[in-house]
Design a protein around this motif. Structure first.
Motif, PDB file in Angstrom:
ATOM      1  N   ARG A   9       6.867 -27.127  -6.715  1.00 14.81           N
ATOM      2  CA  ARG A   9       7.518 -28.400  -7.028  1.00 14.81           C
ATOM      3  C   ARG A   9       6.462 -29.504  -7.230  1.00 14.81           C
ATOM      4  O   ARG A   9       6.509 -30.266  -8.189  1.00 14.81           O
ATOM      5  N   GLN A  10       5.487 -29.537  -6.342  1.00 14.55           N
ATOM      6  CA  GLN A  10       4.436 -30.572  -6.468  1.00 14.55           C
ATOM      7  C   GLN A  10       3.583 -30.355  -7.705  1.00 14.55           C
ATOM      8  O   GLN A  10       3.187 -31.300  -8.376  1.00 14.55           O
ATOM      9  N   LEU A  11       3.279 -29.091  -7.996  1.00  8.32           N
ATOM     10  CA  LEU A  11       2.441 -28.810  -9.167  1.00  8.32           C
ATOM     11  C   LEU A  11       3.168 -29.191 -10.456  1.00  8.32           C
ATOM     12  O   LEU A  11       2.572 -29.759 -11.374  1.00  8.32           O
ATOM     13  N   ARG A  12       4.451 -28.877 -10.520  1.00  8.44           N
ATOM     14  CA  ARG A  12       5.234 -29.280 -11.691  1.00  8.44           C
ATOM     15  C   ARG A  12       5.199 -30.806 -11.845  1.00  8.44           C
ATOM     16  O   ARG A  12       4.980 -31.338 -12.943  1.00  8.44           O
ATOM     17  N   ASP A  13       5.372 -31.510 -10.735  1.00 11.42           N
ATOM     18  CA  ASP A  13       5.388 -32.977 -10.807  1.00 11.42           C
ATOM     19  C   ASP A  13       4.038 -33.547 -11.224  1.00 11.42           C
ATOM     20  O   ASP A  13       3.945 -34.693 -11.651  1.00 11.42           O
ATOM     21  N   ARG A  14       2.976 -32.763 -11.102  1.00 11.23           N
ATOM     22  CA  ARG A  14       1.653 -33.196 -11.577  1.00 11.23           C
ATOM     23  C   ARG A  14       1.359 -32.703 -12.979  1.00 11.23           C
ATOM     24  O   ARG A  14       0.222 -32.767 -13.438  1.00 11.23           O
ATOM     25  N   GLY A  15       2.356 -32.144 -13.612  1.00 13.23           N
ATOM     26  CA  GLY A  15       2.190 -31.780 -15.019  1.00 13.23           C
ATOM     27  C   GLY A  15       1.698 -30.371 -15.266  1.00 13.23           C
ATOM     28  O   GLY A  15       1.399 -30.013 -16.394  1.00 13.23           O
ATOM     29  N   CYS A  16       1.573 -29.544 -14.222  1.00 14.48           N
ATOM     30  CA  CYS A  16       1.144 -28.156 -14.443  1.00 14.48           C
ATOM     31  C   CYS A  16       2.246 -27.379 -15.168  1.00 14.48           C
ATOM     32  O   CYS A  16       3.422 -27.552 -14.885  1.00 14.48           O
ATOM     33  N   ARG A  17       1.829 -26.540 -16.109  1.00 17.36           N
ATOM     34  CA  ARG A  17       2.795 -25.759 -16.893  1.00 17.36           C
ATOM     35  C   ARG A  17       2.657 -24.259 -16.651  1.00 17.36           C
ATOM     36  O   ARG A  17       3.572 -23.500 -16.902  1.00 17.36           O
ATOM     37  N   ARG A  18       1.469 -23.822 -16.242  1.00 17.21           N
ATOM     38  CA  ARG A  18       1.232 -22.378 -16.007  1.00 17.21           C
ATOM     39  C   ARG A  18       0.695 -22.218 -14.595  1.00 17.21           C
ATOM     40  O   ARG A  18      -0.404 -22.692 -14.279  1.00 17.21           O
ATOM     41  N   VAL A  19       1.495 -21.556 -13.758  1.00 15.41           N
ATOM     42  CA  VAL A  19       1.165 -21.495 -12.332  1.00 15.41           C
ATOM     43  C   VAL A  19       1.122 -20.037 -11.868  1.00 15.41           C
ATOM     44  O   VAL A  19       2.008 -19.246 -12.201  1.00 15.41           O
ATOM     45  N   GLY A  20       0.081 -19.705 -11.110  1.00 19.13           N
ATOM     46  CA  GLY A  20      -0.039 -18.367 -10.518  1.00 19.13           C
ATOM     47  C   GLY A  20       0.243 -18.436  -9.021  1.00 19.13           C
ATOM     48  O   GLY A  20      -0.152 -19.391  -8.356  1.00 19.13           O
TER      49      GLY A  20
END
Ligand code: BES
Ligand code: ZN
Ligand code: ZN
Length: 501
Positions: free
Chosen positions: A98-109
């Motif tokens: 959730r936090q990574l999405r809110d920082r604009g990350c699009r590809r997450v491992g």
């Protein structure tokens, strides 16, 4: 969002961010150790400084500055070893994604945690991680018109699988994707307002599911309900201009001699309490009184999309409970579809009424196992808060199966008893039973009311009154509908179909 699985290690993932878990006191194990080495001891320094402690839900996002193929690392705390379980893991990863999405990350491992201090099989972990990502990512803002929100993820990859596990993990991840999408679909329906989600709209949703998946659909409308005598559903719906419906979805893919499972979801699209009007303070939340229906629709959609080999019926009695010149009233006696008469004490105990008719109807369709899901009682919230749903039933085997399904699905369930001593609270002087058993043991008497309508068919009841709603925004999930019951139903359907894919 694409879901992938890979034998790549955390340190090999090329994306916007890689998430690694750390346990309190054994912090630098597994993927975290690998990342620490690549970052030349940075995690160790943060540990020494007390900035990373591994507490549950703690998320530290670091930029890797070219020392790793991923642009960022999110170090997520998994708490003490002694308290660690898949519930902890789910919550931690929901929070991180959730936090990574809110920082604009699009590809997450998401890095698996292979060095856990106890044996963890990859399958339940892959499932937990993928579902957790969906839980974290849902926003619940579909009625907002403002632009400029961070975009959704394009790709989620579970990393660190052993070579031999990749294929089976891919199947699990795919099943988990369906479960995650189903959860968020149920949340959407719960969060949409009652001026949009009417009984007709629930039927419309069912019809879209049927058109997409090939499920058989029957929607009983007013005339049919009257002709057949579903008096309890009609009584609850008679005060609203939005007429009630009984929605029936059928997934017939089981062998003829196998059990016929039926899910029945309470579909009160708005519960004002009716003539027994609720206090105004939280009345707006009663747009979510169809959370049981949402769970059933979402689970049916996922079961059909996955083509699970079982026979499963999904029934949704849908009505709006309003006070009006045509509303039913306290003191009325209602003739139910099952034949029993009910004295109405409170028009606010409407969920059990519509479920009574739907349970009796499901038996006629040949169901051998009934599982209803309902935001049935405020008493359930008093008992278990918003943390857990209550399970009640007399068939221990089915109740056990539901409890295990909940565990697998990452949904907290707790059994309450159906001791016969409680039954007298429903005795009525004028009818076969009354619809309210008084304040003591309200979640139990609500379930005992339903039990009157299941005959000798195996039955379990899930009271999700608390679990269905998150009262405020939380680190791991948005405020509002939680999709409670959805993944438990899906896991139960999996069990009835003989296990995962
Ligand atoms: N929909 C409510 C239960 C509910 C309350 C769900 C709060 C979620 C949050 C249900 O129809 C209801 O009003 N139940 C009454 C029953 C009582 C009159 C026996 C209740 O719990 O007060
Ligand atoms: Zn009510
Ligand atoms: Zn209700």
């Amino acid at each position: 969002m694409q879901i992938a699985v890979s034998a790549d290690r955390a340190g090999q993932y090329q994306g916007d961010a890689v998430v690694v878990g750390v346990l309190q006191k054994s912090l630098l194990a597994g993927p975290a150790a690998e990342v620490n080495a690549a970052l030349q001891g940075l995690l160790g320094q943060l540990l020494d400084a007390g900035e990373i402690r591994g507490r549950p839900g703690e998320v530290t996002i670091l930029h890797t500055q070219g020392r790793l193929p991923a642009a960022r690392v999110a170090v997520v705390g998994l708490g003490e070893v002694a308290q660690f379980d898949l519930f902890v893991l789910r919550r931690a990863f929901s929070t991180a994604v959730r936090q990574l999405r809110d920082r604009g990350c699009r590809r997450v491992g998401l890095a698996l945690f292979p060095d856990a201090p106890f044996p963890l099989r990859a399958e339940p972990v892959v499932r937990a991680l993928v579902e957790a990502a969906y839980v974290g990512l849902y926003r619940g803002d579909e009625c907002k018109t403002e632009a400029g929100l961070p975009p959704e993820l394009d790709e989620l990859t579970v990393l660190g699988l052993a070579e031999g596990e990749v294929d089976s993990a891919r199947a699990i991840a795919e099943a988990a994707r369906h479960a995650g999408e189903a959860t968020n679909y149920a949340r959407l329906l719960v969060n949409l307002p009652a001026n949009e989600v009417t009984p007709a709209r629930l039927a419309q949703e069912a019809s879209e599911i049927a058109a997409e998946t090939g499920l058989a659909l029957r929607v009983l409308e007013l005339g049919e309900l009257q002709r057949l005598g579903l008096g309890a559903l009609l009584a609850v719906g008679q005060g609203s201009a939005n007429a009630p419906r009984l929605i029936v979805l059928e997934h017939r893919r089981g062998q003829p001699d196998r059990p016929v499972l039926a899910f029945i979801g309470k579909g009160i699209t708005f519960d004002s309490g009716g003539i027994s009007l609720k206090p105004p303070a939280d009345m707006h939340l009663m747009k979510g009184d169809m959370a049981g229906a949402a769970a059933v629709l979402a689970a049916m959609r996922a079961v059909a999309r996955r083509q699970l080999p079982l026979t499963l019926l999904g029934l949704i009695p849908a009505a709006e409970n309003l006070p009006s010149a045509t509303a039913f009233r306290p003191g009325d006696v209602v003739h139910t579809y099952g034949g029993k008469t009910v004295e109405i004490i409170s028009t606010d105990a409407e969920g059990r009424m519509i479920l009574a008719d739907a349970l009796a109807y499901a038996r006629e369709l040949g169901a051998t196992h009934l599982v209803d899901v309902a935001t049935l009682t405020g008493a359930c919230i008093i008992a278990l808060g918003h943390v857990a749903a209550a399970v009640l039933g007399v068939d221990n085997e089915l109740v056990e199966a539901v409890l295990e399904a909940g565990d697998q699905a990452g949904e907290r369930l707790w059994r309450l008893p159906l001791f016969p001593e409680y039954r007298r609270q429903l005795d009525s002087k004028v009818a076969d039973l009354k619809n309210v058993g008084g304040r003591p043991a309200g979640a139990i008497t609500g379930a005992l009311f339903l039990k009157e309508f299941v005959g000798d068919v195996s039955w379990a009841h899930l009271d999700i009154a608390g679990a269905a709603f998150a009262e405020s925004d939380q680190p791991h999930q948005a405020e509002g509908g939680t999709g409670a019951g959805t993944r438990t139903l899906l896991a139960l359907a999996e069990r009835f179909s003989g296990g995962l894919p």
